[in-house]
Design a protein around this motif. Structure first.
Motif, PDB file in Angstrom:
ATOM      1  N   TRP A 179       0.643  -1.716  -0.268  1.00 12.17           N
ATOM      2  CA  TRP A 179       0.125   0.314   0.180  1.00 12.17           C
ATOM      3  C   TRP A 179       0.287   1.568  -0.037  1.00 12.17           C
ATOM      4  CZ3 TRP A 179      -4.667   1.177  -0.947  1.00 12.17           C
ATOM      5  CH2 TRP A 179      -5.359   1.552  -0.449  1.00 12.17           C
ATOM      6  N   PRO A 180       1.209   2.339  -1.201  1.00 14.43           N
ATOM      7  CA  PRO A 180       1.782   3.414  -1.103  1.00 14.43           C
ATOM      8  C   PRO A 180       1.631   4.655  -0.220  1.00 14.43           C
ATOM      9  CG  PRO A 180       0.047   3.221  -3.172  1.00 14.43           C
ATOM     10  CD  PRO A 180      -0.119   2.127  -2.088  1.00 14.43           C
ATOM     11  N   TRP A 181       1.187   3.992   1.244  1.00 16.45           N
ATOM     12  CA  TRP A 181       1.077   5.056   2.649  1.00 16.45           C
ATOM     13  C   TRP A 181       0.618   4.333   3.428  1.00 16.45           C
ATOM     14  CZ3 TRP A 181      -2.537   5.601  -1.659  1.00 16.45           C
ATOM     15  CH2 TRP A 181      -2.331   6.310  -2.722  1.00 16.45           C
ATOM     16  N   GLN A 182       1.493   2.849   3.306  1.00 17.10           N
ATOM     17  CA  GLN A 182       2.199   1.755   5.161  1.00 17.10           C
ATOM     18  C   GLN A 182       2.778   2.969   5.995  1.00 17.10           C
ATOM     19  OE1 GLN A 182       3.696  -1.863   3.701  1.00 17.10           O
ATOM     20  NE2 GLN A 182       4.320  -2.161   5.633  1.00 17.10           N
ATOM     21  N   ASP A 183       3.365   3.282   5.808  1.00 19.06           N
ATOM     22  CA  ASP A 183       3.870   3.996   6.796  1.00 19.06           C
ATOM     23  C   ASP A 183       2.861   5.399   7.221  1.00 19.06           C
ATOM     24  OD1 ASP A 183       6.211   2.350   6.552  1.00 19.06           O
ATOM     25  OD2 ASP A 183       7.469   3.391   4.901  1.00 19.06           O
ATOM     26  N   PRO A 184       2.756   6.145   6.932  1.00 20.05           N
ATOM     27  CA  PRO A 184       1.716   6.912   7.375  1.00 20.05           C
ATOM     28  C   PRO A 184      -0.103   6.470   8.522  1.00 20.05           C
ATOM     29  CG  PRO A 184       1.641   7.491   5.498  1.00 20.05           C
ATOM     30  CD  PRO A 184       2.511   6.851   5.431  1.00 20.05           C
ATOM     31  N   TRP A 185       0.062   5.280   7.286  1.00 18.79           N
ATOM     32  CA  TRP A 185      -0.818   4.668   8.262  1.00 18.79           C
ATOM     33  C   TRP A 185      -0.923   3.526   9.331  1.00 18.79           C
ATOM     34  CZ3 TRP A 185      -3.275  -0.599  10.018  1.00 18.79           C
ATOM     35  CH2 TRP A 185      -4.761   0.419   9.832  1.00 18.79           C
ATOM     36  N   THR A 186       0.089   2.824   9.477  1.00 21.29           N
ATOM     37  CA  THR A 186       0.840   2.730   9.834  1.00 21.29           C
ATOM     38  C   THR A 186       1.004   2.920  11.557  1.00 21.29           C
ATOM     39  OG1 THR A 186       1.515   0.554   9.507  1.00 21.29           O
ATOM     40  CG2 THR A 186       2.281   0.408  11.335  1.00 21.29           C
ATOM     41  N   GLN A 187       2.138   4.496  11.017  1.00 23.87           N
ATOM     42  CA  GLN A 187       2.420   5.353  12.329  1.00 23.87           C
ATOM     43  C   GLN A 187       0.997   5.528  12.948  1.00 23.87           C
ATOM     44  OE1 GLN A 187       4.771   6.615  13.555  1.00 23.87           O
ATOM     45  NE2 GLN A 187       3.715   8.410  15.121  1.00 23.87           N
ATOM     46  N   LEU A 188      -0.248   6.105  12.647  1.00 17.93           N
ATOM     47  CA  LEU A 188      -1.655   6.771  12.910  1.00 17.93           C
ATOM     48  C   LEU A 188      -1.961   5.613  13.479  1.00 17.93           C
ATOM     49  CD1 LEU A 188      -4.027   8.555  12.664  1.00 17.93           C
ATOM     50  CD2 LEU A 188      -4.575   7.065  11.246  1.00 17.93           C
ATOM     51  N   PHE A 189      -1.701   4.262  13.096  1.00 15.87           N
ATOM     52  CA  PHE A 189      -3.016   3.032  13.806  1.00 15.87           C
ATOM     53  C   PHE A 189      -1.303   3.042  15.378  1.00 15.87           C
ATOM     54  CE2 PHE A 189      -2.772  -1.709  14.962  1.00 15.87           C
ATOM     55  CZ  PHE A 189      -4.597  -1.839  15.062  1.00 15.87           C
ATOM     56  N   ALA A 190       0.315   2.870  14.795  1.00 18.22           N
ATOM     57  CA  ALA A 190       0.184   2.395  16.702  1.00 18.22           C
ATOM     58  C   ALA A 190       0.217   3.225  17.179  1.00 18.22           C
ATOM     59  CB  ALA A 190       1.299   2.312  15.860  1.00 18.22           C
ATOM     60  N   THR A 191       0.031   4.506  17.060  1.00 14.91           N
ATOM     61  CA  THR A 191      -0.258   5.212  17.966  1.00 14.91           C
ATOM     62  C   THR A 191      -1.280   5.907  18.833  1.00 14.91           C
ATOM     63  OG1 THR A 191       1.420   7.208  16.684  1.00 14.91           O
ATOM     64  CG2 THR A 191      -0.571   7.962  18.051  1.00 14.91           C
ATOM     65  N   LEU A 192      -2.057   5.270  18.155  1.00 11.66           N
ATOM     66  CA  LEU A 192      -3.653   5.094  18.664  1.00 11.66           C
ATOM     67  C   LEU A 192      -3.776   4.436  19.515  1.00 11.66           C
ATOM     68  CD1 LEU A 192      -5.609   6.772  15.958  1.00 11.66           C
ATOM     69  CD2 LEU A 192      -5.025   8.138  18.536  1.00 11.66           C
ATOM     70  N   HIS A 193      -3.613   3.146  18.973  1.00 18.10           N
ATOM     71  CA  HIS A 193      -3.434   2.168  20.122  1.00 18.10           C
ATOM     72  C   HIS A 193      -2.676   1.288  20.443  1.00 18.10           C
ATOM     73  CE1 HIS A 193      -6.626   1.335  17.061  1.00 18.10           C
ATOM     74  NE2 HIS A 193      -6.917   0.305  17.249  1.00 18.10           N
ATOM     75  N   ALA A 194      -1.286   2.498  20.698  1.00 19.08           N
ATOM     76  CA  ALA A 194      -0.341   1.951  21.825  1.00 19.08           C
ATOM     77  C   ALA A 194      -1.091   1.559  23.094  1.00 19.08           C
ATOM     78  CB  ALA A 194       0.280   3.356  21.830  1.00 19.08           C
ATOM     79  N   PRO A 195      -0.776   1.089  24.024  1.00 17.37           N
ATOM     80  CA  PRO A 195      -1.147   0.386  25.065  1.00 17.37           C
ATOM     81  C   PRO A 195      -0.594   1.607  26.070  1.00 17.37           C
ATOM     82  CG  PRO A 195       1.026  -0.354  24.749  1.00 17.37           C
ATOM     83  CD  PRO A 195       1.024  -0.450  23.501  1.00 17.37           C
ATOM     84  N   PRO A 196      -1.542   1.522  27.333  1.00 22.00           N
ATOM     85  CA  PRO A 196      -1.615   3.101  28.405  1.00 22.00           C
ATOM     86  C   PRO A 196       0.303   2.774  29.000  1.00 22.00           C
ATOM     87  CG  PRO A 196      -3.702   2.060  28.859  1.00 22.00           C
ATOM     88  CD  PRO A 196      -2.688   1.040  27.739  1.00 22.00           C
ATOM     89  N   GLU A 197       0.296   4.178  29.101  1.00 23.62           N
ATOM     90  CA  GLU A 197       1.636   4.631  30.008  1.00 23.62           C
ATOM     91  C   GLU A 197       2.001   3.203  31.098  1.00 23.62           C
ATOM     92  OE1 GLU A 197       4.961   5.807  29.004  1.00 23.62           O
ATOM     93  OE2 GLU A 197       3.020   6.288  27.107  1.00 23.62           O
ATOM     94  N   ALA A 198       1.127   3.132  31.596  1.00 24.85           N
ATOM     95  CA  ALA A 198       1.391   2.065  33.271  1.00 24.85           C
ATOM     96  C   ALA A 198       1.122   1.053  32.560  1.00 24.85           C
ATOM     97  CB  ALA A 198      -0.003   2.538  34.407  1.00 24.85           C
ATOM     98  N   ALA A 199       0.833   0.676  31.455  1.00 21.33           N
ATOM     99  CA  ALA A 199       1.032  -1.074  30.648  1.00 21.33           C
ATOM    100  C   ALA A 199       2.723  -0.985  30.572  1.00 21.33           C
ATOM    101  CB  ALA A 199       0.036  -1.313  29.840  1.00 21.33           C
ATOM    102  N   ARG A 200       3.291  -0.133  29.667  1.00 20.23           N
ATOM    103  CA  ARG A 200       3.958  -0.185  29.560  1.00 20.23           C
ATOM    104  C   ARG A 200       5.118  -0.494  30.188  1.00 20.23           C
ATOM    105  NH1 ARG A 200       2.536   3.735  24.659  1.00 20.23           N
ATOM    106  NH2 ARG A 200       3.227   5.386  26.299  1.00 20.23           N
ATOM    107  N   ARG A 201       5.123   0.535  31.065  1.00 21.29           N
ATOM    108  CA  ARG A 201       6.405   0.957  32.383  1.00 21.29           C
ATOM    109  C   ARG A 201       6.328  -0.618  32.945  1.00 21.29           C
ATOM    110  NH1 ARG A 201       4.753   6.266  33.146  1.00 21.29           N
ATOM    111  NH2 ARG A 201       3.085   4.759  34.786  1.00 21.29           N
ATOM    112  N   SER A 202       4.709  -1.070  32.641  1.00 17.33           N
ATOM    113  CA  SER A 202       5.215  -2.705  33.920  1.00 17.33           C
ATOM    114  C   SER A 202       5.906  -4.231  32.859  1.00 17.33           C
ATOM    115  CB  SER A 202       3.614  -3.063  34.224  1.00 17.33           C
ATOM    116  OG  SER A 202       2.776  -3.147  32.648  1.00 17.33           O
TER     117      SER A 202
END
Length: 468
Positions: free
Chosen positions: A445-468
């Motif tokens: 998909w020609p715009w795979q990188d921006p789509w992935t960036q959008l998806f990863a930003t909004l589906h990242a786990p909460p800050e507390a979960a990442r620290r644990s």
């Protein structure tokens, strides 16, 4: 490019329950949820007592309409685009177009204002979660303009003959917010009858737009820009009450004409625009002009003294191409100029203030966008349903712009049509395993990188979960 198989060797069947056509709605609507759109709607919009349970689950209905508009729906029937393939696996609470139409027709003027209150808070949340308005703490521009939308049918409420002879229209009024480095966002909107004067309700709308800009983080210099139909004492008084500056085009009335013609020739400065600006009289593109300033001009002298305003009058003049210079030995005796003044208290230097004022035309891009998407139709015969539709379009527009700001630098300034094509209208196949969903998207998909960036930003786990 040509077909790889003979026509008889190709068939089609609409039978796959695991496909979706708008995979980009997954991160975009997640952003809407994070910014509290459903919660704000449930808190603000109260359609109690509406017939046929139209007021029930207002939050789910608003989310359905906004999602449909993000996908490109321009009518109530087109909202059925959400009910295909595996969409019900990705989203709960999708409503049918008939249910959404009943919901919109239940709106009154008060309900439309409630929805607009949710829109304002939603915009503030979007600007807090995404880099929508870079530099807003230093300088922001609030642009106000009106437009006419042609409608059909004699029974459509509010449709009247207005500016355009023989054409029934409704007459929306809108205000946008932008910074020198951002695309405009929609601050406030109003639906009005077709023959309403351009400036009707403008002072109140300006006050609301300036307050919304502050809520959206515009804590620095705020400059209201508007065309000549908003050149009145009420609009300027609204700016001063809000401690904002103004930059408003004014016509060549006798007082302004005397002041302009008294400017000496040596006071005119040459200006070159980095991008051409359209001439308001002829529509021709202008690259070069001359500018002069009258530092203290008093406007509205026919009103009582407390309502008179003294500020800068900046004038641009361009050669009148309809009256070309005389060719011959004598040459041109008296150059013919056309003058375009504006009244402002913007503290910027003269040429900078001129360039910033002419950039007011950016709001026309928003108006053009509206008519190429959700406002291609004002879909209901009920005036207040169309008023609600207008506000819902503003929510969808801001949401899509916020998603673009998270995706990439390019998409932060792309048009909404481009955002839909690159980020929203992405087909995907849904796979389920161990209570997890996986979206299988098109390879290369020609715009795979921006789509992935959008998806990863909004589906990242909460800050507390990442620290644990």
């Amino acid at each position: 490019m040509q077909s790889s198989h003979a026509a008889a060797a190709v068939s089609a069947a609409f039978d796959d329950t695991n496909l979706v056509a708008y995979a980009g709605l997954v991160p975009v609507m997640r952003l809407a949820e994070r910014c509290g759109l459903a919660r704000l709607t449930a808190e603000k919009v109260k359609l109690g007592g509406a017939k046929n349970s139209a007021g029930a689950a207002a939050d789910a209905k608003v989310m359905s309409i906004v999602a449909g508009m993000v996908a490109g729906a321009d009518s109530i029937d087109a909202l059925d685009v959400l009910r295909h393939g595996a969409m019900s696996l990705l989203f709960d609470g999708i409503r049918a177009p008939s249910t959404l139409g009943t919901f919109l027709r239940a709106f009154t003027h008060g309900h439309a204002l409630q929805l607009h209150a949710a829109h304002r808070q939603f915009l503030a949340a979007l600007t807090a979660h995404t880099p929508l308005l870079p530099g807003a703490s230093e300088k922001a521009f609030i642009d106000v303009d009106s437009t006419h939308k042609r409608v059909y049918g004699r029974t459509k409420q509010g449709a009247q003959y207005g500016r355009f002879k023989g054409v029934r229209t409704l007459h929306p009024l809108l205000a946008t917010i932008c910074t020198p480095n951002s695309r405009p966002m929609i601050a406030t909107v109003r639906m009005r009858r077709g023959k309403a004067a351009d400036s009707r309700g403008a002072p109140k709308l300006v006050s609301e737009a300036l307050a919304t800009a502050t809520e959206a983080g515009c804590t620095g210099l705020r400059v209201l820009r508007a065309d000549s139909q908003f050149y009145n004492a009420g609009v300027i008084a609204a700016c001063r009450r809000a401690k904002a500056r103004f930059s408003i085009t004014c016509g060549m009335n006798p007082s302004i004409k005397r002041a302009v013609l008294a400017v000496p020739d040596k006071a005119w400065q040459q200006i070159t625009y980095p991008t051409a600006v359209p001439d308001p009289d002829t529509g021709e593109l202008i690259f070069n002009a001359q500018v002069a300033e009258i530092p203290a001009y008093t406007a509205f002298t026919g009103r009582k003294k407390a309502e008179q305003v003294t500020a800068r009058l900046i004038v641009r003049r361009v050669r009148d191409l309809a009256k070309p210079a005389t060719v011959g030995e004598q040459g041109e005796l008296f150059p013919v100029w056309r003058y375009h003044p504006f009244f402002t208290d913007n503290p910027a230097p003269t040429l900078q203030a001129e360039r910033e004022h002419r950039h007011h035309a950016v709001i026309e891009q928003v108006i053009a966008d509206s008519k190429a998407s959700a406002l291609a139709h004002l879909p209901s015969g009920h005036f207040h349903a169309n008023a609600a539709w207008l506000t819902l379009w503003a929510m969808a527009y801001n949401l899509l712009r916020a998603a673009g700001a998270l995706a990439s630098t390019f998409h932060a300034k792309a048009t909404t049509a481009t955002l839909r094509a690159h980020l929203v209208r992405v087909p995907a196949r849904i796979a389920r395993s161990a209570r997890r969903l996986t979206l299988h998207l098109p390879r290369q998909w020609p715009w795979q990188d921006p789509w992935t960036q959008l998806f990863a930003t909004l589906h990242a786990p909460p800050e507390a979960a990442r620290r644990s």
